[in-house]
Design an enzyme around this catalytic site. Structure first.
Site, short mmCIF file in Angstrom:
data_model
loop_
_atom_site.label_atom_id
_atom_site.label_comp_id
_atom_site.label_asym_id
_atom_site.label_seq_id
_atom_site.Cartn_x
_atom_site.Cartn_y
_atom_site.Cartn_z
CG ASP A 267 -1.90 1.15 1.24
OD1 ASP A 267 -1.92 2.04 0.44
OD2 ASP A 267 -2.40 1.23 2.28
CE LYS A 274 -0.31 3.63 3.41
NZ LYS A 274 -1.18 4.41 4.40
CG ASP A 285 -2.34 -2.35 3.91
OD1 ASP A 285 -2.88 -2.29 5.19
OD2 ASP A 285 -2.64 -1.65 2.99
CG ASP A 344 -3.26 5.61 2.28
OD1 ASP A 344 -3.02 4.61 1.93
OD2 ASP A 344 -2.65 6.29 2.84
NE ARG A 348 -11.62 3.17 4.46
CZ ARG A 348 -11.66 4.21 5.27
NH1 ARG A 348 -12.48 5.17 5.11
NH2 ARG A 348 -10.70 4.32 5.90
N1 BES Z 1 -3.19 0.27 5.29
C1 BES Z 1 -3.48 1.62 5.77
C2 BES Z 1 -4.09 1.61 7.28
C3 BES Z 1 -2.61 1.27 8.09
C4 BES Z 1 -1.83 2.36 8.72
C5 BES Z 1 -2.48 0.11 8.54
C6 BES Z 1 -0.96 2.21 9.35
C7 BES Z 1 -1.29 -0.06 9.21
C8 BES Z 1 -0.56 1.07 9.97
C9 BES Z 1 -4.92 2.02 4.93
O1 BES Z 1 -5.14 1.74 3.75
C10 BES Z 1 -4.68 3.48 4.85
O2 BES Z 1 -3.95 3.99 4.45
N2 BES Z 1 -5.78 4.21 5.58
C11 BES Z 1 -5.72 5.47 5.91
C12 BES Z 1 -7.23 5.86 5.76
C13 BES Z 1 -7.21 7.21 5.71
C14 BES Z 1 -7.06 7.79 4.16
C15 BES Z 1 -8.94 7.64 5.68
C16 BES Z 1 -5.09 5.82 7.06
O3 BES Z 1 -5.42 5.41 8.07
O4 BES Z 1 -4.49 7.04 7.09
ZN ZN Z 2 -4.18 2.97 2.26
ZN ZN Z 3 -4.00 -0.25 3.23
#
Ligand code: BES
Ligand code: ZN
Ligand code: ZN
Length: 497
Positions: A267, A274, A285, A344, A348
């Site tokens: 990811d 990111k 991920d 990101d 979901r």
């Molecule tokens: N894979 C990430 C979530 C994640 C973050 C897992 C840190 C483990 C450690 C997910 O796909 C993501 O990036 N989520 C975003 C959502 C946001 C854009 C609403 C996040 O958590 O920042």
């Molecule tokens: Zn993500």
């Molecule tokens: Zn993710």
């Protein structure tokens, strides 16, 4: 690792290390107090407060008097009132790693005098196998961590009292958990969605499970637009991995458990890219998907009386010329339209199609596991996974399974007010709420729209899927959570329906 039951008396056991444990209130009690002259030495240490029984304290003796064993390791078990199989599992994990780091390769674990139950045998077996796991597949020669343990035995159990079965069960569960850990640890260049599909299919073939790995063509034919949208940014094609366990003794028309796992093999965030720091961790991920595949491995051997379907949507999330852009509208398999305001928030999206497909395949109850949000790590740290559910009875069953399996999870709220935050402007839904608040809950709310009226529980494992640093009881890297909880849930499903 060979695991047997040992029937000789403690003093007669020839082994590299004899292991037992003592409680805080009574440091030289139980078996530790029945080891003849060696117990005298332990008593002296206790009198001098060098042995207290506090949790995970190690008392290590070479050439213990009166014993055939070369070493004696007495592990602190903490307060008796707080002691349970989760503590015992962790104690066994820690003991094995302590000995392993000292070059020991064979041990005999001696039951506490009043603790020789089948449950204890299972917890100890699990602990020893989990403790033995090293994430060093790609290290070579002397850079390898210590070699695996050769053999362990459990002493003090009545061989006719169910201990043998319990050891076998513990072995199946812990080996499945280690399988999930090994998948999670794979780097993203060596574990693409395609390779994950091949690994799942190979596991299914070897264990008599049905497996269907949908390629990008079939994913498109089935109109899984949410999964496809995430895969657009990179050259690796997505997969939808489906593994089915269908026992002949499942009640016709009975419940079907659907296990949906997020498997983003890397990811980057996509166009909503990111920051560089720690981005390497995003190879983990796919941990939710790995856990579902591994759970199926365990169930193929433990044979619960319920049909179980694992559905694992898998893709990379890359930026690229063809990647989806913030604001793009996608149509999910369910027909619901989604504005992708942040690329990101891709977990979901792929789960939306995973959940829809699991329902289409007949799942009557759904559990999804996903490294979904950084927000759950803010809320619960690396200690508890977040539990979100729409059906209180089913949510309580998942929480009870987690408790029984010794995986920490905590319930999170799902009020309708949060649902409002995910309504789209020009489409049905948007994939982020727009604000920073309640990020883990709004993520769950989004998936909920696709579960519709099917009892569904979402496990956000972003904080618990891997360890950044090694612990005395566990190597760093993938943890293999929530394999034990899901196995427990499936094994007890029929009786609680
Ligand atoms: N894979 C990430 C979530 C994640 C973050 C897992 C840190 C483990 C450690 C997910 O796909 C993501 O990036 N989520 C975003 C959502 C946001 C854009 C609403 C996040 O958590 O920042
Ligand atoms: Zn993500
Ligand atoms: Zn993710």
């Amino acid at each position: 690792m060979n695991i047997t039951l040992e029937s000789r008396t403690p003093a007669a056991i020839e082994t590299q290390a004899l292991v037992t444990y003592v409680f805080d209130e009574e440091p030289v009690s139980g078996r530790a107090g029945q080891l003849g002259p060696a117990s005298e030495v332990l008593r002296r240490l206790a009198q001098n407060s060098e042995l207290t029984g506090k949790a995970l304290e190690m008392t290590y003796l070479h050439a213990p008097q009166g014993l055939k064993a070369e070493r004696l390791l007495v592990v602190g078990a903490g307060k008796k009132a707080k002691f349970d199989s989760a503590q015992l599992r962790k104690l066994a994990q820690t003991a094995l790693r302590y000995l392993k780091s000292r070059g020991v390769k064979r041990l005999v674990f001696l039951a506490h005098a009043d603790g020789a139950t089948p449950e204890a045998a299972q917890a100890i077996t699990e602990g020893l196998i989990l403790g033995d796991f090293e994430g060093d597949k790609y290290k070579t020669g002397d850079k390898k961590n210590s070699a695996p343990f050769e053999s362990v035995a459990l002493a003090g159990w009545d061989a006719n009292g169910g201990a043998g079965k319990a050891v076998e069960k513990g072995r199946i569960i812990a080996e499945a958990q280690n399988f999930a850990r090994s998948l999670a640890n794979e780097p993203a260049n060596l574990l693409t969605p395609k390779i994950l599909g091949e690994r799942a299919a190979a596991m299914a073939r070897e264990n008599g499970l049905e497996c269907d790995v949908l390629d990008e063509k079939r994913i498109a034919e089935l109109k899984m637009g949410a999964l496809l949208s995430v895969s657009l940014g990179g050259p690796e094609p997505p997969r939808m991995i489906v593994i089915t366990y269908s026992p002949p003794n499942a009640a016709p028309g009975g419940p079907v458990l659907g296990l949906v796992g997020k498997a983003v093999t890397f990811d980057t965030g996509g166009i909503s890219i990111k920051p560089a720091a720690d981005m390497d961790k995003m190879k983990f991920d796919m941990s939710g998907g790995a856990a579902m595949i591994a759970t199926m491995h365990a169930l193929s051997k433990l044979k619960p009386a319920i049909k179980v379907i694992a559905v694992v949507p898998s893709t990379e999330n890359m930026p690229g010329g063809r990647a989806q852009k913030p604001g793009d509208v996608q149509t999910s398999m369910s027909g619901k339209t989604i504005e992708v305001l942040n690329t990101d928030a891709e977990g979901r999206l792929i789960l939306a199609d995973g959940v829809t497909y699991a329902r289409k395949l007949g799942a009557t109850h759904l559990v999804d596991a996903a490294t979904l949000t950084g927000a759950i790590v803010v809320a619960l740290g690396a200690v508890n996974a977040g539990v979100f559910g729409t059906d209180q009875a089913f949510t309580d069953r998942v929480l009870a399974s987690a408790k029984a399996a010794g995986e920490k999870m905590w319930p999170m709220p799902m009020d309708d007010e949060y649902r409002e935050m995910m309504k789209g402007t020009i489409s049905d839904l948007q994939n982020i709420s727009g604000g920073r608040y309640a990020g883990a809950i709004t993520g769950a709310m989004f998936i909920r729209e696709f579960a519709e009226d099917t009892p569904w529980v979402h496990l956000d494992i972003a904080g618990t899927a891997w360890l950044d640093d090694a612990k005395p009881w566990m190597a760093k890297g993938g943890t293999g959570t929530p394999v034990r909880t899901l196995v427990e849930l499936a094994m007890n499903f029929d009786s609680k329906k």
